[in-house]
Design a protein around this motif. Structure first.
Motif, PDB file in Angstrom:
ATOM      1  N   LYS A   1      -7.338  27.700 -58.197  1.00 45.19           N
ATOM      2  CA  LYS A   1      -8.897  27.604 -59.208  1.00 45.19           C
ATOM      3  C   LYS A   1      -9.504  28.993 -58.746  1.00 45.19           C
ATOM      4  O   LYS A   1      -8.860  29.983 -58.821  1.00 45.19           O
TER       5      LYS A   1
ATOM      6  N   GLU B   1      -2.987  13.570 -62.635  1.00 44.42           N
ATOM      7  CA  GLU B   1      -3.928  13.784 -61.825  1.00 44.42           C
ATOM      8  C   GLU B   1      -4.981  12.802 -62.131  1.00 44.42           C
ATOM      9  O   GLU B   1      -5.655  13.127 -63.085  1.00 44.42           O
TER      10      GLU B   1
ATOM     11  N   ALA C   1      -9.414  11.368 -58.212  1.00 44.69           N
ATOM     12  CA  ALA C   1      -8.943  11.824 -56.970  1.00 44.69           C
ATOM     13  C   ALA C   1      -8.729  13.280 -56.795  1.00 44.69           C
ATOM     14  O   ALA C   1      -8.541  13.734 -55.697  1.00 44.69           O
ATOM     15  N   ILE C   2      -9.542  14.073 -57.583  1.00 51.09           N
ATOM     16  CA  ILE C   2      -9.119  15.461 -57.493  1.00 51.09           C
ATOM     17  C   ILE C   2     -10.544  16.081 -56.723  1.00 51.09           C
ATOM     18  O   ILE C   2     -11.756  16.004 -57.405  1.00 51.09           O
ATOM     19  N   GLY C   3     -10.355  16.735 -55.811  1.00 54.90           N
ATOM     20  CA  GLY C   3     -11.164  17.385 -55.069  1.00 54.90           C
ATOM     21  C   GLY C   3     -12.133  16.246 -54.395  1.00 54.90           C
ATOM     22  O   GLY C   3     -13.301  16.724 -53.932  1.00 54.90           O
TER      23      GLY C   3
ATOM     24  N   HIS D   1      -5.661  20.921 -67.166  1.00 49.57           N
ATOM     25  CA  HIS D   1      -6.156  20.577 -65.946  1.00 49.57           C
ATOM     26  C   HIS D   1      -7.544  20.039 -66.298  1.00 49.57           C
ATOM     27  O   HIS D   1      -8.332  20.295 -67.329  1.00 49.57           O
TER      28      HIS D   1
ATOM     29  N   LEU E   1       0.925  18.515 -57.336  1.00 42.23           N
ATOM     30  CA  LEU E   1      -0.117  20.026 -57.776  1.00 42.23           C
ATOM     31  C   LEU E   1      -1.214  19.652 -56.914  1.00 42.23           C
ATOM     32  O   LEU E   1      -2.107  18.578 -56.688  1.00 42.23           O
TER      33      LEU E   1
ATOM     34  N   GLY F   1      -4.511  21.180 -54.844  1.00 44.65           N
ATOM     35  CA  GLY F   1      -5.850  21.898 -55.169  1.00 44.65           C
ATOM     36  C   GLY F   1      -6.191  22.312 -53.802  1.00 44.65           C
ATOM     37  O   GLY F   1      -5.861  23.687 -53.157  1.00 44.65           O
ATOM     38  N   GLY F   2      -7.436  22.077 -53.331  1.00 47.68           N
ATOM     39  CA  GLY F   2      -7.988  22.268 -51.827  1.00 47.68           C
ATOM     40  C   GLY F   2      -6.875  22.686 -50.866  1.00 47.68           C
ATOM     41  O   GLY F   2      -7.179  23.770 -50.202  1.00 47.68           O
TER      42      GLY F   2
ATOM     43  N   GLY G   1      -1.272  14.883 -58.462  1.00 42.59           N
ATOM     44  CA  GLY G   1      -2.176  15.636 -58.062  1.00 42.59           C
ATOM     45  C   GLY G   1      -3.600  14.979 -57.676  1.00 42.59           C
ATOM     46  O   GLY G   1      -3.935  14.022 -58.641  1.00 42.59           O
ATOM     47  N   GLY G   2      -4.258  15.128 -56.767  1.00 42.72           N
ATOM     48  CA  GLY G   2      -5.519  14.542 -56.444  1.00 42.72           C
ATOM     49  C   GLY G   2      -5.417  14.391 -54.929  1.00 42.72           C
ATOM     50  O   GLY G   2      -5.083  13.170 -54.421  1.00 42.72           O
ATOM     51  N   SER G   3      -6.039  15.138 -54.123  1.00 40.37           N
ATOM     52  CA  SER G   3      -6.404  15.098 -52.644  1.00 40.37           C
ATOM     53  C   SER G   3      -5.102  14.953 -51.862  1.00 40.37           C
ATOM     54  O   SER G   3      -5.060  14.101 -50.937  1.00 40.37           O
TER      55      SER G   3
HETATM   56  C1  PEP Z   1      -6.341  19.917 -58.557  1.00 37.09           C
HETATM   57  O1  PEP Z   1      -7.274  20.276 -58.995  1.00 37.09           O
HETATM   58  O2  PEP Z   1      -5.146  19.821 -59.330  1.00 37.09           O
HETATM   59  C2  PEP Z   1      -6.221  18.921 -57.453  1.00 37.09           C
HETATM   60  C3  PEP Z   1      -5.169  18.117 -57.085  1.00 37.09           C
HETATM   61  O3  PEP Z   1      -7.325  19.556 -56.491  1.00 37.09           O
HETATM   62  P1  PEP Z   1      -7.494  18.597 -54.967  1.00 37.09           P
HETATM   63  O4  PEP Z   1      -5.834  18.737 -54.373  1.00 37.09           O
HETATM   64  O5  PEP Z   1      -8.309  19.411 -54.247  1.00 37.09           O
HETATM   65  O6  PEP Z   1      -7.898  17.082 -55.146  1.00 37.09           O
END
Ligand code: PEP
Length: 250
Positions: free
Chosen positions: A11, A167, A171-173, A95, A232, A234-235, A211-213
């Motif tokens: 990001k 995703e 659950a994202i971030g 995204h 996938l 993120g953090g 994707g998602g945490s």
């Molecule tokens: C993302 O932004 O694609 C993602 C999965 O973020 P996070 O892992 O931080 O939830």
């Protein structure tokens, strides 16, 4: 054969020096015999140096976005040709942050996918429902529509260059993860609608990432599900130890 993939979406994080440091740490810490494909997606300004730094490694570099037009008067935008010219041939499209904050619609995303494929790029196509969709039990419909509108106009031959990334937006971030069972249920559903549309060869070979945490302590259980081919991230992609642990969990 489906590919196992772990992709880190950085990001709008990491300046030039920090990008170099994180890549060096990843090169040191990632096992060289890992069968999983490892992808990192730094910001646009650091892509060229990321490509240079990873040249003799098995880390691949992706862009987080691109414009759908070939070029022209689109101030601030980046084209597929520009990405290809610096050695980037993977792009994340759709995204949830692009959909929410930059109002990217399914129709626009279909356009971006088409342009990326025209340039022989691999597309990591993101989609997923919001919390309100899950609470009203419309999550399967939402996901099916996102896939239909974004990808189902493609010819069969295009699917060799498509990676799906489910995703769930809730659950994202957020620290909230879909349970491994929720992830499997949706991934199986996704594979089935791809099967209905394109047949078993494509359905059984397309990689579907979750994707998602995803974190080192939940990755193994999520990745153990039969229709989850990787993640996938993120953090947790911003810390070498966490990202490496996740890559090793597949
Ligand atoms: C993302 O932004 O694609 C993602 C999965 O973020 P996070 O892992 O931080 O939830």
């Amino acid at each position: 054969m489906r590919q196992k993939i772990v992709a880190g979406n950085w990001k709008m994080n990491k300046n030039s020096e920090e990008t170099e440091d994180l890549i060096n740490e990843l090169i040191d810490k990632l096992p060289t015999d890992l069968e999983t494909t490892v992808i990192i997606a730094p910001t646009f300004v650091n892509l060229a140096s990321a490509v240079d730094h990873t040249e003799f490694t098995h880390i691949r570099v992706a862009a987080q976005n691109m414009h759908q037009a070939e070029g022209g008067a689109f101030t601030g935008e980046i084209s597929a040709d520009m990405l290809k010219s610096i050695g980037v041939d993977i792009v994340i499209i759709g995204h949830s942050e692009r959909r929410a904050y930059f109002h990217e619609t399914d129709a626009l995303l279909a356009n971006k996918v088409e342009t990326a494929l025209k340039h022989d790029m691999t597309v990591i196509f993101c989609f997923g429902e919001e919390l309100k969709d899950r609470s009203t039990k419309s999550h399967f419909n939402i996901v099916e529509n996102q896939l239909r509108d974004g990808l189902f106009n493609l010819p069969e031959s295009a699917w060799a260059n498509i990676v799906l990334a489910y995703e769930p937006v809730w659950a994202i971030g957020t620290g909230e993860t879909a349970t491994p069972e929720q992830a499997q249920e949706m991934h199986e559903f996704i594979r089935e609608i791809v099967r209905k549309q394109y047949g078993s060869t494509i359905a059984d070979t397309v990689s579907i990432l979750y994707g998602g945490s995803v974190k080192p302590d939940n990755a193994r259980e999520i990745f153990s599900k039969p229709d989850v081919d990787g993640g996938l991230i993120g953090g947790a992609a911003l810390k070498a130890d966490d990202f490496v642990a996740i890559a090793e969990a597949i």
